[in-house]
Design a protein around this motif. Sequence first.
Motif, PDB file in Angstrom:
ATOM      1  N   HIS A   1      62.404  61.698  27.809  1.00  0.00           N
ATOM      2  CA  HIS A   1      62.669  61.525  26.125  1.00  0.00           C
ATOM      3  C   HIS A   1      63.863  61.177  25.675  1.00  0.00           C
ATOM      4  O   HIS A   1      64.045  61.632  24.824  1.00  0.00           O
ATOM      5  N   THR A   2      64.541  60.756  26.290  1.00  0.00           N
ATOM      6  CA  THR A   2      65.901  60.324  26.172  1.00  0.00           C
ATOM      7  C   THR A   2      65.789  59.221  25.014  1.00  0.00           C
ATOM      8  O   THR A   2      67.443  57.989  24.997  1.00  0.00           O
ATOM      9  N   GLY A   3      64.776  58.422  25.165  1.00  0.00           N
ATOM     10  CA  GLY A   3      65.397  56.451  24.051  1.00  0.00           C
ATOM     11  C   GLY A   3      65.779  56.738  22.773  1.00  0.00           C
ATOM     12  O   GLY A   3      64.936  57.807  22.019  1.00  0.00           O
ATOM     13  N   LEU A   4      65.523  55.526  22.589  1.00  0.00           N
ATOM     14  CA  LEU A   4      66.482  55.615  21.094  1.00  0.00           C
ATOM     15  C   LEU A   4      65.590  54.766  19.840  1.00  0.00           C
ATOM     16  O   LEU A   4      66.287  53.862  18.897  1.00  0.00           O
TER      17      LEU A   4
ATOM     18  N   ALA B   1      73.099  59.791  29.670  1.00  0.00           N
ATOM     19  CA  ALA B   1      71.547  60.889  29.402  1.00  0.00           C
ATOM     20  C   ALA B   1      70.773  60.616  31.248  1.00  0.00           C
ATOM     21  O   ALA B   1      69.840  61.203  31.181  1.00  0.00           O
ATOM     22  N   ARG B   2      71.832  60.848  32.065  1.00  0.00           N
ATOM     23  CA  ARG B   2      71.902  60.579  33.890  1.00  0.00           C
ATOM     24  C   ARG B   2      70.825  62.243  33.817  1.00  0.00           C
ATOM     25  O   ARG B   2      70.011  62.158  34.816  1.00  0.00           O
ATOM     26  N   GLY B   3      71.710  63.484  33.472  1.00  0.00           N
ATOM     27  CA  GLY B   3      70.926  64.476  33.549  1.00  0.00           C
ATOM     28  C   GLY B   3      69.493  65.108  32.648  1.00  0.00           C
ATOM     29  O   GLY B   3      68.966  65.883  33.404  1.00  0.00           O
ATOM     30  N   SER B   4      68.888  63.595  32.091  1.00  0.00           N
ATOM     31  CA  SER B   4      67.689  64.148  31.794  1.00  0.00           C
ATOM     32  C   SER B   4      66.838  63.275  31.243  1.00  0.00           C
ATOM     33  O   SER B   4      65.533  62.900  31.586  1.00  0.00           O
ATOM     34  N   ALA B   5      67.620  61.673  32.275  1.00  0.00           N
ATOM     35  CA  ALA B   5      66.661  60.603  31.938  1.00  0.00           C
ATOM     36  C   ALA B   5      65.926  60.322  33.505  1.00  0.00           C
ATOM     37  O   ALA B   5      66.218  61.443  34.727  1.00  0.00           O
ATOM     38  N   MET B   6      64.563  60.344  33.892  1.00  0.00           N
ATOM     39  CA  MET B   6      63.932  59.734  34.816  1.00  0.00           C
ATOM     40  C   MET B   6      63.536  59.005  34.633  1.00  0.00           C
ATOM     41  O   MET B   6      63.525  58.301  34.604  1.00  0.00           O
ATOM     42  N   ILE B   7      62.854  58.814  36.529  1.00  0.00           N
ATOM     43  CA  ILE B   7      62.649  57.006  37.231  1.00  0.00           C
ATOM     44  C   ILE B   7      62.156  56.364  36.494  1.00  0.00           C
ATOM     45  O   ILE B   7      61.707  55.484  36.142  1.00  0.00           O
ATOM     46  N   GLY B   8      60.719  57.087  35.824  1.00  0.00           N
ATOM     47  CA  GLY B   8      59.886  56.463  35.572  1.00  0.00           C
ATOM     48  C   GLY B   8      60.045  55.991  34.764  1.00  0.00           C
ATOM     49  O   GLY B   8      59.790  54.380  34.115  1.00  0.00           O
ATOM     50  N   GLY B   9      60.851  56.796  33.227  1.00  0.00           N
ATOM     51  CA  GLY B   9      61.682  56.242  31.970  1.00  0.00           C
ATOM     52  C   GLY B   9      62.384  55.091  32.026  1.00  0.00           C
ATOM     53  O   GLY B   9      62.426  53.859  31.343  1.00  0.00           O
ATOM     54  N   VAL B  10      63.214  55.051  33.122  1.00  0.00           N
ATOM     55  CA  VAL B  10      64.714  54.170  33.084  1.00  0.00           C
ATOM     56  C   VAL B  10      63.616  52.683  34.166  1.00  0.00           C
ATOM     57  O   VAL B  10      63.935  51.557  33.857  1.00  0.00           O
ATOM     58  N   MET B  11      62.641  53.014  34.516  1.00  0.00           N
ATOM     59  CA  MET B  11      62.395  51.752  35.219  1.00  0.00           C
ATOM     60  C   MET B  11      60.911  50.797  33.881  1.00  0.00           C
ATOM     61  O   MET B  11      61.467  49.624  33.738  1.00  0.00           O
ATOM     62  N   ALA B  12      60.193  51.843  32.910  1.00  0.00           N
ATOM     63  CA  ALA B  12      59.648  51.024  32.433  1.00  0.00           C
ATOM     64  C   ALA B  12      60.573  50.329  30.846  1.00  0.00           C
ATOM     65  O   ALA B  12      59.974  49.592  30.015  1.00  0.00           O
TER      66      ALA B  12
END
Length: 461
Positions: free
Chosen positions: A69-72, A130-141
């Motif tokens: 949930h770190t998107g902008l 945001a590496r402390g909360s971003a997740m792999i699925g989100g960074v891939m999506a």
Amino acid sequence: MALLQDFAAIVGTKNALTGADTARWSKDWTGKYCAEPGVVLRPASTQEVSQIMALANAQHQSITPVSGHTGLVGGTYAPGGVMLSLDRMNTIHDINTAARTATVDAGVVLSTLHEAAEDQNLIFPLTFGARGSAMIGGVMATNAGGSNVLRYGNTRDLVLGLEAVLADGRVVNLMSALHKDNSGLNLRQLLIGSEGTLGVITKATLKLAPKPRSYVTAMVAVRSVNDALTLLNTLRDATGGAVEAFEYMPKHYIDMHLGRVTAARPPFAQSYDHNIMVEVATTTDTDLSEILITTMGTLMEQGAIHDAVIAKNEAERRDMWERREMAAELAYGRTPIIDTDVALPLDRVAEFLDRANASIAKLDPGSEPHYIAHLGDGNVHYSTYPTRDEADLKDHIIEAVEDVVEALGGSFSAEHGVGLSKLGTMRRRKDPVALDMMRKIKSLLDPNGILNPGKLIPDQG
């Protein structure tokens, strides 16, 4: 209510959250897209995701996948809807030191993977604030970028294989540790960057890299953005491509950092208009500090560099990185803000800044531009603080930025994704044939339109 009970039967009642229990998922990082979802489902396995999607598809119920949930850009906005959180799917299955790969669930937090890789003297090089909360699925999506794209590439360059659940609940197994696989269309890359509109990514095999033996990090004051490009190219040649980060921070950014962060210290004894944070790294015994000093000394004699400070220890290096990684907090700490995330050819960045500043000054003479850049890959986070919070003014300013980007051969979306906020831009600026292809692919893979509807691909009309 019956559908909610069916979902709860899949994930368990305590993992089908409603009401106040959804607060964590009701507000995005920017605070712009706020809405309480009807329910947040927290599956623990690919099988449970598959069952959820099969049920949702049969009932034509939309599903919005969410990771950290770190998107902008409003990519997870789902008022009253069903959100699918992958936070419980957070296992690192394997760190293969011989193949230099990691096999992980989509809910693994980026910093957790960083730590696991470093324990094996390896790195997963994707990194951002945001590496402390971003997740792999989100960074891939979203095909996230970050500060090390210059050397290691975007997320899509770091993914060897993935697993995903399609809209109808079928699981597509694209898991692989292969660096070469020419067996048909590259479906892996189709799913990466699709922002949850084509499938729910549940697992991945990722590339790791050797951990550098040493880093050399410096703040450099240059005469101009074009002189910074000269520094970048000279350093890349001199170090054999060892430049990992090359971050641009103009004077107004440095001043804002000093004004808002209590412990902040100025990078130099005096103020300069154009400031660069550069980091080089090596896995060998090469003394990169001598190369950096020699290169900067030559350019200083030529007048291209005004000043330079090299970090003497890890604490000073972290101070330099923290200055850069405060960018989002600083930018969104003031309102109203009109933000864009654009990419330019490297040699057109300076021209873009000049032309964008001039265009906005005509539209809103009292507005204040605010920008920083991953200058090494041409990604500019260009924002402005307008004199008034009016929708028409915002639209005119965004279109003015789009005009300059298009004229210079750039892209209106670099690393933040499209989500909701750039749908209008997609409709105006994306090649119409490309949009038609996207709509047809979406219709084929998600005929009922249940996967993250209203995001990424604008409706026809």
